[in-house]
Motif scaffolding. Structure first.
Motif, PDB file in Angstrom:
ATOM      1  N   ASP A   1       0.817  -1.219   0.000  1.00 18.45           N
ATOM      2  CA  ASP A   1       0.000   0.000   0.000  1.00 18.45           C
ATOM      3  C   ASP A   1       0.849   1.266   0.000  1.00 18.45           C
ATOM      4  O   ASP A   1       0.335   2.362   0.202  1.00 18.45           O
ATOM      5  CB  ASP A   1      -0.935   0.004   1.211  1.00 18.45           C
ATOM      6  N   GLN A   2       2.182   1.128  -0.256  1.00 16.95           N
ATOM      7  CA  GLN A   2       3.074   2.279  -0.303  1.00 16.95           C
ATOM      8  C   GLN A   2       3.319   2.701  -1.748  1.00 16.95           C
ATOM      9  O   GLN A   2       3.501   1.864  -2.632  1.00 16.95           O
ATOM     10  CB  GLN A   2       4.418   1.948   0.358  1.00 16.95           C
ATOM     11  N   ASN A   3       3.345   4.023  -1.976  1.00 16.74           N
ATOM     12  CA  ASN A   3       3.607   4.568  -3.302  1.00 16.74           C
ATOM     13  C   ASN A   3       4.910   5.349  -3.305  1.00 16.74           C
ATOM     14  O   ASN A   3       5.198   6.103  -2.351  1.00 16.74           O
ATOM     15  CB  ASN A   3       2.460   5.482  -3.754  1.00 16.74           C
ATOM     16  N   PHE A   4       5.700   5.170  -4.379  1.00 18.36           N
ATOM     17  CA  PHE A   4       6.987   5.854  -4.498  1.00 18.36           C
ATOM     18  C   PHE A   4       7.076   6.507  -5.871  1.00 18.36           C
ATOM     19  O   PHE A   4       6.401   6.100  -6.819  1.00 18.36           O
ATOM     20  CB  PHE A   4       8.154   4.857  -4.357  1.00 18.36           C
ATOM     21  N   GLN A   5       7.926   7.519  -5.960  1.00 14.81           N
ATOM     22  CA  GLN A   5       8.223   8.157  -7.239  1.00 14.81           C
ATOM     23  C   GLN A   5       9.722   8.346  -7.375  1.00 14.81           C
ATOM     24  O   GLN A   5      10.420   8.638  -6.388  1.00 14.81           O
ATOM     25  CB  GLN A   5       7.512   9.510  -7.351  1.00 14.81           C
ATOM     26  N   GLU A   6      10.187   8.156  -8.616  1.00  8.52           N
ATOM     27  CA  GLU A   6      11.612   8.348  -8.945  1.00  8.52           C
ATOM     28  C   GLU A   6      12.510   7.555  -7.983  1.00  8.52           C
ATOM     29  O   GLU A   6      13.333   8.117  -7.266  1.00  8.52           O
ATOM     30  CB  GLU A   6      11.971   9.833  -8.930  1.00  8.52           C
ATOM     31  N   VAL A   7      12.349   6.254  -8.005  1.00 11.41           N
ATOM     32  CA  VAL A   7      13.172   5.382  -7.166  1.00 11.41           C
ATOM     33  C   VAL A   7      13.803   4.292  -8.036  1.00 11.41           C
ATOM     34  O   VAL A   7      13.439   4.091  -9.202  1.00 11.41           O
ATOM     35  CB  VAL A   7      12.337   4.717  -6.050  1.00 11.41           C
ATOM     36  N   THR A   8      14.778   3.606  -7.455  1.00 15.07           N
ATOM     37  CA  THR A   8      15.412   2.456  -8.100  1.00 15.07           C
ATOM     38  C   THR A   8      15.143   1.223  -7.250  1.00 15.07           C
ATOM     39  O   THR A   8      15.338   1.245  -6.030  1.00 15.07           O
ATOM     40  CB  THR A   8      16.926   2.666  -8.245  1.00 15.07           C
ATOM     41  N   VAL A   9      14.682   0.162  -7.903  1.00 10.29           N
ATOM     42  CA  VAL A   9      14.372  -1.084  -7.213  1.00 10.29           C
ATOM     43  C   VAL A   9      15.462  -2.105  -7.516  1.00 10.29           C
ATOM     44  O   VAL A   9      15.850  -2.296  -8.678  1.00 10.29           O
ATOM     45  CB  VAL A   9      13.006  -1.648  -7.655  1.00 10.29           C
ATOM     46  N   GLU A  10      15.955  -2.752  -6.464  1.00  6.88           N
ATOM     47  CA  GLU A  10      16.897  -3.857  -6.617  1.00  6.88           C
ATOM     48  C   GLU A  10      16.224  -5.118  -6.093  1.00  6.88           C
ATOM     49  O   GLU A  10      15.941  -5.223  -4.898  1.00  6.88           O
ATOM     50  CB  GLU A  10      18.194  -3.594  -5.861  1.00  6.88           C
ATOM     51  N   LEU A  11      15.964  -6.056  -6.997  1.00  6.52           N
ATOM     52  CA  LEU A  11      15.328  -7.325  -6.634  1.00  6.52           C
ATOM     53  C   LEU A  11      16.386  -8.413  -6.551  1.00  6.52           C
ATOM     54  O   LEU A  11      17.145  -8.628  -7.504  1.00  6.52           O
ATOM     55  CB  LEU A  11      14.281  -7.717  -7.678  1.00  6.52           C
ATOM     56  N   TYR A  12      16.438  -9.094  -5.405  1.00 12.96           N
ATOM     57  CA  TYR A  12      17.335 -10.224  -5.203  1.00 12.96           C
ATOM     58  C   TYR A  12      16.496 -11.509  -5.129  1.00 12.96           C
ATOM     59  O   TYR A  12      15.286 -11.481  -5.351  1.00 12.96           O
ATOM     60  CB  TYR A  12      18.155 -10.023  -3.930  1.00 12.96           C
ATOM     61  N   VAL A  13      17.138 -12.620  -4.827  1.00  6.11           N
ATOM     62  CA  VAL A  13      16.427 -13.898  -4.805  1.00  6.11           C
ATOM     63  C   VAL A  13      15.294 -13.872  -3.794  1.00  6.11           C
ATOM     64  O   VAL A  13      14.174 -14.304  -4.083  1.00  6.11           O
ATOM     65  CB  VAL A  13      17.396 -15.052  -4.474  1.00  6.11           C
ATOM     66  N   GLU A  14      15.542 -13.315  -2.603  1.00  3.10           N
ATOM     67  CA  GLU A  14      14.541 -13.360  -1.532  1.00  3.10           C
ATOM     68  C   GLU A  14      14.202 -12.000  -0.959  1.00  3.10           C
ATOM     69  O   GLU A  14      13.275 -11.890  -0.161  1.00  3.10           O
ATOM     70  CB  GLU A  14      15.041 -14.271  -0.401  1.00  3.10           C
TER      71      GLU A  14
END
Length: 388
Positions: A254-267
């Motif tokens: 339910d959180q909203n962000f703008q102009e961010v970078t997401v780093e997805l790892y295995v877990e």
């Protein structure tokens, strides 16, 4: 003389049809193994659509599919041409092995242990190839048990390893399996260092998301119209592998962000703001992950561990020379096919191309032509041939 010719023709037909019958069984393996269905229960083949257990007269290799026009005899649902293709291809491979290695009919038996061992190898290669094409995996039931079968075959027929004594055949098989495993694993690691990341920038922000349609299966990453499975991104389970997405907009639960970078790892997942603030999430607690992406950096593998184990199996059957030849031949074939897909515009972002079929093709080339090709090449380079 006429009787001999008739018997000869019947034997040729018999070995071809034996291959078709084995191909029918391989279709069962190809369908059931990746779906965790026993190949013995139910004992009879069944229609994937209506679950009707197919009677024997609707399951005659090569013949039934053609007579039924590729449809189930019960519900009329179309049956994939792959079933006919596997039966025909296996029949051709069995016959080719028989014809190539039958020896001199007048001095040694045309039917021999070497032919049987190579039939086993061809069956494993065909099953692994079609499973990898459809599911992008090579089951351990094929690679590990196939490796054991290769060692036993080399003990029984030391000539598979260019040896004359049974125990030397077994030792060379084990050593060649190690070369196959270690050699291809080295290629995987070097490939990761050289080509481990791919960055794609979009002309305009693309919608992207991570969803899990089936709770018991891994998530799926959707980027625009393309989809990629979690295992294709993080199949090697390296803690350093990450999918990096630059997001003009992002929603996490339910959180909203703008102009961010997401780093997805295995877990886990990190959301990095321009102000240096970092929020870390456990992916098990993330129920909604959607946003827009202006660019993406994809973790890539040269190939998966299943390919490494597949190469181990090939080495156990055919020897270390075959390992080197197969890796080279598979790399050439893979490069050519990959280049064609890119030229025709069929390549998708981060799309994983199964390498198992190329390894299988390289191994088949070795069985029929490899030693001759190597001997010819050495003759051109050194003026001397090679002993195989």
């Amino acid at each position: 003389m006429m009787r001999y010719q008739i018997l000869n023709a019947l034997l040729h037909f018999l070995f071809f049809f034996i291959g078709a019958g084995i191909g029918s069984f391989l279709n069962v393996v190809i369908y059931r193994l990746p779906r965790n269905i026993s190949v013995n229960n139910p004992r009879r083949s069944f229609c994937p659509s209506c679950q009707y257990q197919i009677p024997w007269y609707h399951n005659i290799p090569l013949v039934s599919w053609v007579l039924l026009r590729g449809r189930c005899g019960n519900c009329g649902t179309g049956i994939s041409p792959r079933y006919l293709g596997v039966e025909l291809f296996t029949a051709l491979m069995f016959y080719a092995v028989f014809w190539t290695f039958k020896g001199d009919w007048a001095t040694i038996p045309f039917w021999g242990p070497q032919v049987l061992c190579l039939w086993v190898l061809m069956s494993l290669l065909i099953a692994g190839t079609f499973i990898d094409i459809e599911h992008y995996l090579l089951p351990a039931e094929i690679t590990f048990y196939g490796t054991i079968a290769g060692v036993l075959a080399s003990v029984w027929v030391p000539g598979l390893q260019a040896q004359e004594v049974w125990w030397m055949g077994g030792l060379m098989s084990l050593a060649s399996a190690a070369v196959g495993f270690g050699g291809l694993r080295l290629v995987v690691e070097l490939g990761k260092l050289a080509f481990g990341r791919k960055k794609v920038a979009f002309e305009k922000p693309e919608d992207w998301s991570v969803t899990q349609p089936v709770e018991t299966e891994p998530p799926i990453v959707t980027m625009g119209e393309d989809k990629i499975e979690w295992a294709d991104l993080f199949g090697m389970q390296r803690p350093t592998d990450r999918l990096v997405v630059v997001c003009p907009k992002l929603q996490v639960n339910d959180q909203n962000f703008q102009e961010v970078t997401v780093e997805l790892y295995v877990e886990t997942m990190k959301v990095l703001g321009k102000d240096g603030k970092v929020e870390t999430y456990d992916l098990e607690n993330v129920t909604r992950l959607v946003g827009t992406a202006s660019s993406v950096q994809i973790p890539r593998e040269a190939m998966g561990l299943g390919d490494v184990h597949f190469m181990m199996m090939i080495g156990a059957f055919l020897g270390w020379q075959a390992v080197l030849f197969t890796i080279f031949a598979a790399s050439v074939l893979g490069t050519l096919i990959s280049g064609l897909t890119r030229l025709t515009g069929r390549a998708q972002w981060g799309k994983y191309l199964p390498f198992g079929p190329y390894l299988a093709a390289g191994a088949v080339l070795w069985v029929f032509y490899g030693p001759q090709v190597v001997a010819w090449y050495l003759m051109q380079v050194t003026g001397r041939g090679a002993d195989y």
